[in-house]
Every structure is written in C-alpha cells, then in structure tokens.
Design a protein around this motif. Sequence first.
Motif, short mmCIF file in Angstrom:
data_model
loop_
_atom_site.label_atom_id
_atom_site.label_comp_id
_atom_site.label_asym_id
_atom_site.label_seq_id
_atom_site.Cartn_x
_atom_site.Cartn_y
_atom_site.Cartn_z
N THR A 95 0.92 -1.67 -0.11
CA THR A 95 0.12 0.21 0.02
C THR A 95 0.98 1.17 -0.19
OG1 THR A 95 -0.13 0.05 2.24
CG2 THR A 95 -1.77 -0.71 1.28
N LEU A 155 2.90 2.27 1.82
CA LEU A 155 2.98 2.88 4.03
C LEU A 155 4.04 2.61 4.75
CD1 LEU A 155 -0.80 1.85 5.07
CD2 LEU A 155 0.26 4.48 5.12
N TYR A 209 3.13 5.89 -0.38
CA TYR A 209 1.72 5.92 -1.05
C TYR A 209 2.00 7.82 -1.39
CZ TYR A 209 -0.06 8.40 3.31
OH TYR A 209 -0.19 9.32 4.41
N LYS A 235 -3.41 9.06 -8.09
CA LYS A 235 -4.61 8.67 -7.70
C LYS A 235 -5.20 7.30 -8.24
CE LYS A 235 -9.14 12.21 -6.40
NZ LYS A 235 -9.58 12.81 -7.38
N LEU A 253 -3.77 4.87 -6.84
CA LEU A 253 -4.19 4.52 -5.57
C LEU A 253 -5.25 3.31 -5.51
CD1 LEU A 253 -3.03 7.80 -3.99
CD2 LEU A 253 -2.40 5.70 -2.97
N ARG A 254 -6.70 4.27 -6.46
CA ARG A 254 -7.73 3.83 -6.56
C ARG A 254 -7.33 1.94 -6.93
NH1 ARG A 254 -10.83 1.87 -11.01
NH2 ARG A 254 -9.47 2.61 -12.49
N GLN A 257 -7.01 -1.88 -2.87
CA GLN A 257 -8.05 -1.00 -1.33
C GLN A 257 -7.59 -1.92 -0.50
OE1 GLN A 257 -9.92 1.76 -1.91
NE2 GLN A 257 -8.90 1.98 -3.18
N ARG A 282 -17.64 8.62 -1.15
CA ARG A 282 -16.68 9.68 -0.66
C ARG A 282 -16.07 8.89 -1.26
NH1 ARG A 282 -14.35 14.28 -1.39
NH2 ARG A 282 -12.34 14.48 -1.06
N PHE A 321 -14.82 11.01 -4.89
CA PHE A 321 -12.95 11.13 -5.12
C PHE A 321 -13.18 10.54 -6.42
CE2 PHE A 321 -8.90 10.37 -4.35
CZ PHE A 321 -8.29 11.73 -3.69
N TYR A 322 -12.97 9.32 -6.37
CA TYR A 322 -12.55 8.69 -7.83
C TYR A 322 -12.70 8.42 -9.09
CZ TYR A 322 -8.78 5.73 -4.51
OH TYR A 322 -7.94 5.99 -3.25
N LYS A 325 -6.18 8.32 4.12
CA LYS A 325 -4.73 8.62 3.40
C LYS A 325 -3.93 7.97 2.39
CE LYS A 325 -2.00 9.91 7.55
NZ LYS A 325 -1.67 8.95 8.34
N LEU A 326 -4.57 6.58 2.42
CA LEU A 326 -4.58 5.69 1.53
C LEU A 326 -5.35 6.18 0.43
CD1 LEU A 326 -3.64 2.51 2.98
CD2 LEU A 326 -2.34 4.19 2.08
N ARG A 327 -6.54 6.43 0.27
CA ARG A 327 -7.54 7.14 -0.70
C ARG A 327 -6.44 8.64 -1.38
NH1 ARG A 327 -11.93 8.94 1.78
NH2 ARG A 327 -11.82 7.33 2.69
N GLY A 328 -5.86 9.13 -0.24
CA GLY A 328 -4.69 10.37 -1.19
C GLY A 328 -5.36 11.42 -0.94
N GLU A 329 -6.45 11.80 0.27
CA GLU A 329 -7.05 12.22 0.72
C GLU A 329 -6.42 13.76 1.25
OE1 GLU A 329 -10.36 13.41 0.23
OE2 GLU A 329 -10.94 11.42 0.86
#
Lengths: 380, 552, 300
Positions: B324, B326, B345, B350, B353-354, B357, B379, B383-384, C198-202
């Motif tokens: 991920t 992190l 990350y 985007k 990241l998408r 999951q 969200r 967002f995506y 965070k991982l979503r990119g917010e």
Amino acid sequence: MHPILKMALQRLALGVFTLFVVSIIIAGAVEFLPGDLAQEILGQAATPEAVAAFRAEVGLDKPPVERYFSWLGGVAQGDFGTSLATKRSISELISARLGNTLFLAGFAAVIAVPLAVTLGMLAALYRNSWFDRLINVSTLSSISFPEFFVAYVLILFLSVGYGFDARWVLAVLGLFLLVEGFGAVREGMKIGRFSMFGSVFGLLGLALVVNAVFGWWSYQVGAVQAFPSISNISPDASFSERIYRSFLPALTLTLVVTAHMMRMTRASIINLMASPYIEMARLKGMPPGRIIVKHALPNALAPIINVIAINLAYLITGVVVVEVVFVYPGLGQLLVDSVSKRDITVVQGCCLIFAATYILLNLTADILAIATNPRLLHPK
Amino acid sequence: MSDDTILKIRNLKIDGKTGDEWLPILKGIDLDLKRGEVLGVIGESGAGKSTIGLAAMGYTRGGCRISGGTVDFEGTDLVAASETYRRKLRGKKIAYVAQSAAASFNPAHRLIDQYSEAPIQHGVMNTTEAESDATELYRRLQLPNPDEIGFRYPHQVSGGQLQRAMTAMAMSCRPDLIIFDEPTTALDVTTQIEVLAAIRDAVEQFGTAAIYITHDLAVVAQMADRIQVFKLGETIEEAETRKMLSAPEEDYTKSLWAVRSFKATAKPKPPADEVPIVELRNVDAAYGATPVLFDVNFKIHKGRTVAVVGESGSGKSTAARCITGLLPPTKGEILFNGEALPPGYRQRNKDQLRQAQMIYQMADTALNPKQRIEDIIGRPVGFYLGLSGKAQRERVRELLDLIEMEPDVYMHRFPGELSGGQKQRIGIARSLAAEPQFIICDEVTSALDQLVAEGILRLLDKLQIDLGLAYMFITHDLATVRAIADEVVVMQHGKVVEQGPKVEMFKPPHHPYTDLLLSSVPEMDPGWLTNLLGARERGEIVDAKAAGASDN
Amino acid sequence: MTDATNDPTALSADAQAPRVEQESRWTTIRRAFRTAPLTAWFGMIVIFLYIVTAIFAPLLAPFGEKEIVGDAFDVPGSEYLLGTDQLGRDMLSRMIYAARNTVGIALLTTILSFLLGSFLGMLAAVLGGWTDNILSRVVDVLMSIPQLIFALLLLTILGANVVNMILVIALLDSTRVYRLMRAVGMNIVVMDYVEAAKLRGEGLWWLIRKEILPNAMAPLIAEFGLRFCFVFLTIAALSFLGLGIQPPTADWGTMVRDNAQLITFGEIIPLYPAGAIALLTVAVNFVVDWMLHRSSGLKE
C-alpha cells in the motif's frame, strides 16, 4: 549500568537542561519586548539621560549574551543583583522571605498530603458510597473556588466572626442542618440515589458547628480573634508563634490542594483496582486488606507519588495569592509587589526560584516513579 | 443427582447495567458438573460465557448483579452464602484461569510468590512446601527451567509460559474445580498446542473438575467430556462431546458446526506468461533500524486469492503495508501490472491508489463513527470517479445491493448502528467503490464470530467471481486459508518459508515450519490432540523446537 | 454458490446487531438531560443565569457601571441592595456589569487559547515527525514554569493591562490544549479509517476536517469547560493581585481586592464577587464532570 540508574541519570540531565533553558527564558524575556524596556518603564516623559542611566543600571547597554552569563554567574554564587526600586541586594530581600514561603508551603503540605492520600484512597475503595459521592461533590466544589474566596470565608469564620450571640444562633441552625442534611443523604443512599442538596446542607451545617466550637474555644483562651487574619511574622518569632500566625494561610492552601490531590488519588486507585490482577487476587480468595496492601499498593506508589509532586508544584502558584490575602511576608508577596513596580531584576530572581522549585519537584516525582516501577526494577 | 455432583447451577439470572437500566446477561441457566468432569462451555461473543464462569465462583464483575437462581457448590448455595464463606472457597476449592495471563499476574511480585499466596493464605501449606510444590507443578506443566522460572517477574516470561504458570497457580491448592476462561485465545496456534496439552494433562492427573470456556469448537473438542452450547445468555443444547460433535440437535448448534464446510470456488491456474496484477520482488523492509522483511517475493494474479499465512510477528501485515505504500521498502520493488509502483503512497497517483484497496481486521476502527454509511461509501465514489449528487447516491445504492444490504434501511445509518458483520460488509463496499483490481484483506474475519465470518467469506468469493478481483488474504487461521485460498504464502520471521498452490500446500512434504503450523491447527476430532502429541513424541511430525518457532 | 442472504444461519448470527433505535439526535439529547444528575442540573441553571445576566446587564443593573451614586462604603439598604464600594458606586450594578466583563474576557481568552492550542496540536498529531518534535519541545519548556509565575514575568515586561493579560494567558494556557489535542489526535490518527483516507489520497485539510475533528469533539468540549474554569480563575487571581483587568472596569477579581479590608470588620461584602466567581466555576465543573462521566461510556 542498571537501567534504573541510567534512566534516573537521563532524567536528571534533562532536568538540568530544562533549568538552563528556563533561566535563558527568564533572563531573555526582556529581549522580546518590542521597543525599549527602559523607555517603557520610565514612561515617555523620561529624559534621555534618565533612560541611559537606567539602561546602564540594568545592563541593557551590554550585549545580551554577556549580560546573561554575568547574571547566571552571580546567581550561581547566590547573588541576584540589586533591586531597581529599592536599590537593595535582591539576595537579602529574598532569603528571609524564601524561608517564610517554604515554611508556609511545608505547613500546608504536612497536613494536606496524608489527609488527601488517605481520603482519596478511602473514596476509591468505597466507590459510589455516600462517602465517595460527598467527597466528589465537595472536592469538585473546592477546586473550583478561587484561593481568595476560600481565604476570606475562613477569615470570616475563624478570625473575625460574627458577634458572640449570633454565633450560637448559627450553631444551633448548623446542628439542625447537619443532622437533616446527612440524614437526607443516608436516606437517599438506601434507595440508590444521592441527595446533593442534603450533602450541601450537611456541609454548611458542619461548617457552622465548627465555627461555633472555634468561637467558644477562642473565647475561652481569651483571644478576640481565633486566628489572625494578617500573618505578619517577625523574623525572630518562635515556632509556635509562627504556626499560630500562619494557620489561616496554611489552612487555605491545604483546602485547595487537598481537593485536587484527593481527586487524583481516587482516580489512580480506581484505575488500579480495575486491573485484571486485582480481580485475580479476589478470585484467589484473598481478603480485601491483603489485596490493597500486597497487590494494589506496590503498583500504586508511582501514581501516588506523581499526584503528590504535581500538587506540591501546584502549591507554588497557590502560595502567591494566599500570601497577598494574608499579607504574609513571603516570596509570592514580594513577587507581586515587584511586578506592579515593574522591578524587573527582582521579578527575575523570584521567578527563577519558583521555576527551579517546580522543576525540582517534577524531577523528583519522575525519578521516584522510575524507581518504584517493578518492570524497571527487574529488567529482562 | 448423585453425590458426585460438585456444582449445580439452577435457573441463574444475572443482569448487567447499561446506562441506567439493568439488562439480562444470563436468562436462567442450569448447569451441572460432576467431580473430575470437564465441561466445555461454548458460544459466540455476547453469549455470557465469562459471566457464567465467574458466577460458578459466586463472583460477579462490577456493574453486574445476580437477580435470581442458585449456585450450589458442594451442597452450599454460593449466592446466599456470606462473602467470607465464598472467599474461603475461592483459590482453595475453586480456582480461575484468565484469558490474559500477562494482565492477570501482578507485575510487582515474582511468579512463585503469587503461586504460594493462595496455599499459604488458605493455610494449606507453609512457604517452603509451597515453593517446592510450585517447582514440581511447573515441571509437570513442562515449563522450561522449572527450578528457576518461578523466581522471575511476569514481564520476564513469554505469553505461553505465563499461561501455563497461571494454570499451575490455579492448581496450587489442588482445587476441586477450575474455571478456564479462554486460556489460549490470545496465543499463536503453535504455542496454543503446548498450553492445551499441559492443561489437559494437569486436569487429568489431579482429577480436577473443570469448566472450559471458549469460542473455538475444535479446542473444546480436545478438552471437554461434555459440551454446553450458549447463545445470548441461554443454554441451547448440551451433550457428551462425541455425541454433540457427531449429531447436534438444535439448528443453532448445527449452524456452528457447519461453518467449516465452506470452500471457495476453485479457479483455473493462470497461464504461465500472464502478467501478475501485483508482484513483490526482493522486498526488504524495516521499522526504523529494525529489519522486519527479508527478500520477500510473491505474485498475485487476476481473479485469484493469495493467502499470506504466519503467526504474529511473521511480517505478513508488513508486506501489506509495503504494497500500500505506508511503509516504503528499503530494497526491492513492487510491480503493479508489470510496472514498478513508487515506494511511498504519497508519490502514487490517484489511479494507482484506486487500483489497490484494503479491508481491515477491525471493522470498528475501519469506519469513521461520525460519518453516515452513504458518506463512507460515497466518498471514494466521488473522489475517484467524480460522481456527485444523484449519480453518487445511485452508485452507493448499487454497492449496498452488491454487499447484500438493503440500501433504504442502511444508507442513513452511522457505523455504530450496525453489527460487526454488517460493518465489515460496509468496509468491503467502500473498497469496491473505488473499482479496484486488487484488494488486500487483512485478517478480515478474525474479529468476527464464525457464522458471520462465513458470510463474509462467501460474499468475497462471489465478488471475486463477478468482478474478477485479485485478493491478498492475510490470516493466521489455516481454516480460512483452506476455505478461500488459491495459493498460499507461508511467512516466518519476515521471510517467505514456502509458497505454492493450495492443493500442493496441504500435501506433504512441507517446510518444517509449514508442517508445524498445519499440524497445530486444532481439528474437530476429539482424539486429535492425543494423536498429534503421540506423533510428535515419536518424531513423525516436527515439533516447535525443530521448526524454530518455540515460544520459549 | 449459496448467496449469504439465502443462508438462514448467516442471518441469524448477524441478527445480534445492536438494537437499533432509529431516533433523532433530539431524542438522544432529551434523554441525556432527563437522566442528568442534580449537580449537572444545578450547573446548567447557574450557567444559564450568568449568561442572561451578562447579556442583559444594562437592563438589570439599577445604576451605571462607573456611576458614582452615593457615599463610599454605604451600608446595604433599600436603595443600594448591596451597598456601595470605596468610591460610592453601587455594588449590585457593578456585580451585574462584571458578569459581562469578567466572563466575557475569560471566554475570549479561552477561545484564543483553544484556537491556537488545538490547531498546533492537530498539526503535530497529523504531521508527526519534525513538526511534532519541535512543537512538543517548545511546549515542554513553556510548561516547565508554573503558569501564574510565568504570566507575572511576562506582564512585568509587557506591562500589566487587559490586552497583554489576555494574550499572555491565552498563550500559556494553549500549551495545555495543545497537549490534549495532540494526544486525542494521535489516538485518532492511528485508526484504520484515517489510514484508509490517507491511502485514498485525501489531503491534510480533509483529514483534519472530516476524519479527525468530528471524532475529537467530545473530549474537546469537556476540555473547553475545564480550561474556561482555569482561565477564569487565573484572570480573577491576576485582577485580585491588581495586574489584570484595570479599574474603572467592573470586575469581580478587582472588586474583591478593593473591598478586601471590609472583611476584617466582619462584613461579607467582598465575598459577593468572590462567591460569584466560585459559583460559576463550580457550575461549569459540575456540568463538565457529568459530560466526562457520560462520554466515558457510563461505566461504574
């Protein structure tokens, strides 16, 4: 090296470093003033000569670093410089008053610490009993009181009082309130509810009765006042004279600090008694006394020490206001006087002493907490 | 009832205080226990298992009260008896073994002093006797260095050893009854075996009666003579262990037993030249200066599930954190559809990241308690995919349908108004909302009761088939692996010790650690533990020491 | 493949969901109030009365704030209910106006302290690393000097007036808010839902506004009450020492100081303003105690 010794030394080093940083702040605070301190203090009307003279006197004409180190050097030898307002040696001003302040704080601590720790533990052990709830309400109230409120109430009751006859009328009323109030609390407890008004009335009654007893006692010993409301202590006063004269300020401090200390002791003991190992001791069939002495106490030392240190440090702040109320010749009174006169050198000296005491107390608590932690005492 | 009945609980009712009202925890329980018998108490969370265990000692936790019934121990009703009487029984006649030994030992005293406390205080032994007796019991419970271990403090001893030391402590007065409250739940499987064996031997040797509380059927099958099934404070069914396992009568019990039957659809092997969705190449990672992953390699293909198995500290979750972003790897790279991903990350775009999951173990902490379900799922949709307003709401409804939750009922709720399984479903929906190719499932079923877990596994399997998702399934539970994995990666001490298709992994020969792990998973057969210990003794199967996984 | 919804066992197991009572927020709040203990009711009523007094001070006060209406130290009577002060101003009117001044200034200071402390604390919690390290060390040093003493030092240098006092106390008190906000924030930041965001990119702003702040509100509100009490008492103490709110502005701390000598004659006049301070802090503490008790999950 034993890890405890190592950690203790680390804390000690950190404490010394903090003290150093604090001394820089106290000495350097003057530098942060936007504009000129001399002009600010002497006012716009001051002549340039007066300003220049002032600057030379405080040492503002020298570079800050040099000024700081010469000040620190002096402090290390017990020389805090001279007062701007009185031109007297600050060390002289401070030394007599420091003793008085320590006496007052010590007096309060000697009463408050054992009282608060005992009552706090009792409240924790008899949690949710009427005793616990009474303690909760009364300590919550008294930590909310400003020190001067407590002080003036005490003066009113224990020093000047009302007329003699009025006192007996109040005492009868007090006795009535005491019985009725606590009776209501007891009744409420039986059905699992707590009567706040009952407890407030009860407390009020108790105070009135105590007041009457003191009044009677002061009448017997022939004093007009039970305790003096102005604690002017001469340097050559005897020990018992000192105790007598500083009784009211010490009692004020005690009341304020005890409430804090009790609440914190109670909270940390309750926290401790919820541990699985306490439940385990119960399930091993150990009697309650043994659970407290053998299982809770060794683990409670660190939190209780911490509570005591925090509150002794808190005494320092409390002492300032209480000294002013009772015109007690201590360091706090000197500090407040000097602040209003903007006698910066004296303020610096007093602040340094207060801050050093505070840091020292916290440091002691830290080190004692480390030394009583079984996990650190017996490393892997 | 004959004379050898030691404990007889009749119509026991216990209430717990929630807010200002008393709600029933136990709703009239009957329980009988003969001298020397081991009764397994089984049930899911909220069944009141621990409460009944403590009630057998005449004890209730703060905030609980006994509102009716009797607890008859050796002819005396403990509910009516005085506290002094009960206190004299506890530790001497009835002893307790708690779930967390680390928390239940007093950190300020040595193990042996805590052992001796009950015998000395109850007047059974003097100090010297108690200490030599402690050493003797430590030896019987197969603790290493039995002569010396008692003089250590609890924090100086490992979890598995502490649990055995606590069992020894419970036996110090040779009680007639011991309550075991989930004594192995907090332990890894390989450690659990040793503790189970030690407990069983000790109970057998001293002929102690026991109540063994657990949520794990396979464990209780090894330990108990008789099993009583609880649900929400009521007894559902009760029978001899073998009978209960082979022929449960009640539907609820049958459903508990049926859990293990689920098997995910088998998928064909991917062609050899297919580019995997995710690939770890020679990945090393470290927390600060402590290295935790060493040269980790594995691939995850489209539509397949790779289960990463290992005990706590094996590095399986760390591997997921590397994927991920992190925890950026210190060495090696992570490829996504054949292209290297940026390590952290924050550097990923985007779309990157998408595509990957995550679903978390604890659904409670994975969903923001202050957001409504429609916002939690909406969200990532917004967002995506840039959907908003009506389009976004429509998409959220579709997703809720997909996870089999009624949109009109759940859209406007907060997570706190859902059950554990429902929360986990919302977590799944949130990850699906991003329309990813790859999902990391981090112990997604281990915090759930078995039946609920089963539902989640079925759902994940269905979604995989419908949407062609690739899963990385992190778990310590081999039953879950059997149920859902296509391929298995076994990790130990930060290294991959073995990997391959599931069919091969569950057939010997194995890496010794895989062997240990596989053989340590309790089975429903009541003879399993005996057989296993025998086989290990004879050297037919590796034991913990040979595999380097010992807890000692 | 069996569908989970068609599987009766899966449903029955999940049926042990919390008993959802679909109720509005108002119902929840109403229930909370209904079960509030007497102390909390007492606290809320007192706070309400103070607010009313502060807002409608000019309507309630019989005389003006700074108006000299009679002789100095006039005894309480029908005209001057609480008598007059050392300059012959009506005590009651000054008490009422002081509700506005003292409480208003304390509130302003607390709000300032909160804005500063919680902003920095949040930043330290979310960013971690160097930001957190530097901020935390600065706060450690500021907190190693007793607050009142530090305030006195700063007031000597800056000069004792209301503006300086507000700024100094807000700054010193914000260190406590910082500590709390950082601790609360740290607990929330490690939650999986923040990691998911965070991982979503917010961005940082979203994390703070949507993920962390809503979950930090309960402890922050309780802390606001406690900080208000503390600030209020500190300001009262400084005013009592003559270093805070300056005359002729009506203020309880200053009024205690001005009338202090009366106590030695057995008059309880100085206790009115002191009691007004005590009553409000007791009230706020009672309410906060109740809120903390509720948010701690109604244990005990």
